[in-house]
Design a protein around this motif. Structure first.
Motif, PDB file in Angstrom:
ATOM      1  N   ASP A 112     -31.621  26.388   4.911  1.00 10.65           N
ATOM      2  CA  ASP A 112     -32.713  26.660   5.570  1.00 10.65           C
ATOM      3  C   ASP A 112     -32.758  25.620   6.578  1.00 10.65           C
ATOM      4  O   ASP A 112     -32.617  24.450   6.627  1.00 10.65           O
ATOM      5  N   THR A 117     -26.943  32.167   5.317  1.00 13.43           N
ATOM      6  CA  THR A 117     -27.552  32.240   3.944  1.00 13.43           C
ATOM      7  C   THR A 117     -27.207  30.880   3.344  1.00 13.43           C
ATOM      8  O   THR A 117     -26.246  30.391   3.608  1.00 13.43           O
ATOM      9  N   GLY A 118     -28.157  30.809   2.427  1.00 13.34           N
ATOM     10  CA  GLY A 118     -27.853  29.237   1.386  1.00 13.34           C
ATOM     11  C   GLY A 118     -28.142  28.007   2.241  1.00 13.34           C
ATOM     12  O   GLY A 118     -27.571  27.054   1.774  1.00 13.34           O
ATOM     13  N   GLY A 144     -23.999  26.018   5.266  1.00 11.35           N
ATOM     14  CA  GLY A 144     -24.301  27.468   4.985  1.00 11.35           C
ATOM     15  C   GLY A 144     -23.391  28.683   5.265  1.00 11.35           C
ATOM     16  O   GLY A 144     -22.242  28.163   5.983  1.00 11.35           O
ATOM     17  N   THR A 145     -23.664  29.864   4.811  1.00  5.75           N
ATOM     18  CA  THR A 145     -22.871  30.749   5.154  1.00  5.75           C
ATOM     19  C   THR A 145     -22.909  31.673   6.200  1.00  5.75           C
ATOM     20  O   THR A 145     -24.279  32.401   6.320  1.00  5.75           O
ATOM     21  N   GLN A 190     -31.143  31.636  12.233  1.00  2.00           N
ATOM     22  CA  GLN A 190     -31.488  31.559  10.993  1.00  2.00           C
ATOM     23  C   GLN A 190     -31.054  32.772  10.229  1.00  2.00           C
ATOM     24  O   GLN A 190     -30.618  33.046   9.097  1.00  2.00           O
TER      25      GLN A 190
END
Lengths: 129, 367
Positions: B166, B163-164, B178-179, B159
């Motif tokens: 969850d 980023t971006g 996600g990034t 995690q």
């Protein structure tokens, strides 16, 4: 890699330590490293006869089965009972607690066909290429 | 070795001292330190696998779903956006060209993830089947790397790098974008170990940096790099089929006891439908079962099974299971011998060793 100087070695990566007319045998440090985690050892029964260079059992890792050959001929006088529950001793201590069996030698002259530590070290270095 | 394909993480494996093997034409790590240690790490903490050799095939266009439905045993029309399903890529005989994960990326875009050594065969097969469908098929395998984090600590370790997105709310067999290290990545809650975990799809250029970063960040959690040896024993404990061992182009979906990925109720024709409808109605002659040895020994792929002195089947996968610590496997047996508890024998180098059928899977994680 550990190659004790007081042992004799086979081309199939077994060792034998001779005391009087009894040889204690197992697989080498190189062999256990190549095999990886050893999970099963099948040795000949006490009292059975083994012939020099002939298959006498097998060692299995998670991935593979490998035959083990008798370094010398004779009668099996003892097998390492600890290996049934703790085959990993072959990985942890191949020349000590990981011994596989003892052979009452039929013909000590057969030992002259085996390699000494220096010759085995050279053999392993060569086969690693 | 010169002819073997390499993943973008090949140098990482070598730097870690991995034992490398030829796996279906790929130069891959079979283990770093110990298959048992790596296996147990995945069950109890976290293991990181390079699965960049896996094949990624995109199916896009107005009839993308129709083509997937024609190729696949499962019903892709039931997938929600970003949901994943396990399925069979079938021959017209109802057998396996391969098994695969079908990802719904959009109404007109699906990602099929297939086995490494089958990728070229699968891609050619899909292209041959795509004629007449308004759909474009692309093999993105050469430009897609994949890192799998598997084990109960995977979420905590991964995690902070994402980023971006969850990760916690993502359910098993779902994914999101996600990034990661500045790159948009597909992150799926899937795996081939029977454990919780994630598979991160990223560019080959970014893979080494993420590999190193996860290795470092995972240390306090007990993360270890894990090789194909542990991957094989983990999937076998979880009774997940391995193409080439348990399933192939001679075994039907029903033989393989994978009726749950066969949706005969879906509309329209699909490869294998008529054979499988007939087999479903008449019953299969054999079934892929899970078994344990009840005497000492280790079953292996290809060993023959006996009952009443007759050869009755064959072991498709077998090992001394590193976490369950017992000799177990999977085998094809006649239906009459497939009930849980049935005794039979496995021929281990000429010696008949007692075995019994047990429930699937051998291992199921506690939620």
């Amino acid at each position: 890699m550990n190659i004790p100087s007081d042992l004799k070695y086979t081309k199939s990566h077994e060792w034998i330590r001779v005391e009087g007319n009894v040889g204690t045998a197992g697989i080498t440090d190189f062999a256990q490293q190549e095999l990886g985690d050893i999970v099963f050892v099948e040795a000949p029964a006490q009292g059975s006869a083994v012939a020099a260079g002939a298959p006498m059992g097998s060692v299995e890792s998670v991935k593979a089965v490998s035959e083990i050959n008798a370094p010398a001929g004779g009668a099996v006088s003892a097998v390492n009972a600890d290996l049934a529950d703790h085959p990993e001793l072959l990985n942890a201590d191949p020349y000590g607690k990981g011994w596989i069996l003892k052979i009452t030698l039929a013909n000590a002259g057969e030992l002259s066909g085996l390699m000494d530590a220096a010759a085995y070290a050279a053999y392993v270095a060569e086969s690693a290429h | 070795m010169d002819n073997l394909k390499q993943t973008p993480l090949n140098a990482e494996h070598r730097a870690l001292g991995a034992k490398m093997v030829d796996f279906g034409g790929w130069d891959m790590p079979v283990q770093y330190t110990s298959i048992i240690d790596e296996h147990v790490a995945v069950r109890t903490r976290c293991g990181m696998f390079d699965v960049s050799h896996m094949g990624e095939i995109w199916v896009e266009g107005p009839q993308a779903l129709d083509l997937v439905q024609f190729l696949s045993s499962n019903d892709a029309s039931k997938l929600a956006l970003h949901q994943i399903q396990y399925s069979g890529l079938l021959t017209p005989q109802g057998c396996f060209v391969d098994d695969m994960l079908v990802h719904k990326d959009a109404d007109d875009r699906y990602l099929l993830v297939v086995n490494a050594s089958n990728t070229d065969k699968d891609f050619a097969w899909i292209l041959s089947q795509a004629k007449g469908f308004d759909a474009r098929v692309t093999n993105a395998s050469p430009v897609t790397a994949q890192i799998a984090l598997q084990g109960p600590k995977s979420l905590e370790i991964l995690q902070p790098f994402v980023t971006g997105l969850d990760l916690a709310p993502i359910k098993y067999y779902w994914y999101g974008y996600g990034t990661v290290l500045g790159e948009r990545c597909l992150i799926a809650r899937t795996g081939y170990t029977g454990e919780d975990g994630f598979e991160v799809y990223l560019s080959p250029q970014s893979a080494p940096a993420l590999w190193r970063a996860l290795l470092e960040a995972g240390k306090p959690y007990g993360l270890v790099p894990a090789g194909l040896g542990a991957r094989d024993t983990l999937r076998l404990e979880a009774c997940m089929a391995l193409y080439g061992n348990d399933i192939d182009d001679t075994t039907t979906v029903l033989d393989a006891d994978l009726g749950w990925i066969l949706k005969l109720g879906k509309p329209g024709p699909f490869n294998g439908r008529s054979v499988l409808e007939k087999q479903k109605a008449e019953g299969t002659a054999r079934k892929l079962v899970a078994f344990e040895l009840t005497e000492r020994g280790i079953p292996r792929h290809g060993f023959e099974c006996f009952a009443g002195g007759q050869k009755v089947g064959v072991v498709t996968s077998g090992t001394q299971a590193p976490f369950l610590k017992k000799p177990l496997g999977m085998a094809y047996l006649p239906m009459s011998l497939s009930e849980v508890g049935t005794a039979f024998e496995v021929d281990i180098r000429g010696k008949k060793v007692a075995a019994k059928v047990v429930p699937k899977p051998h291992y199921k994680r506690s939620k």
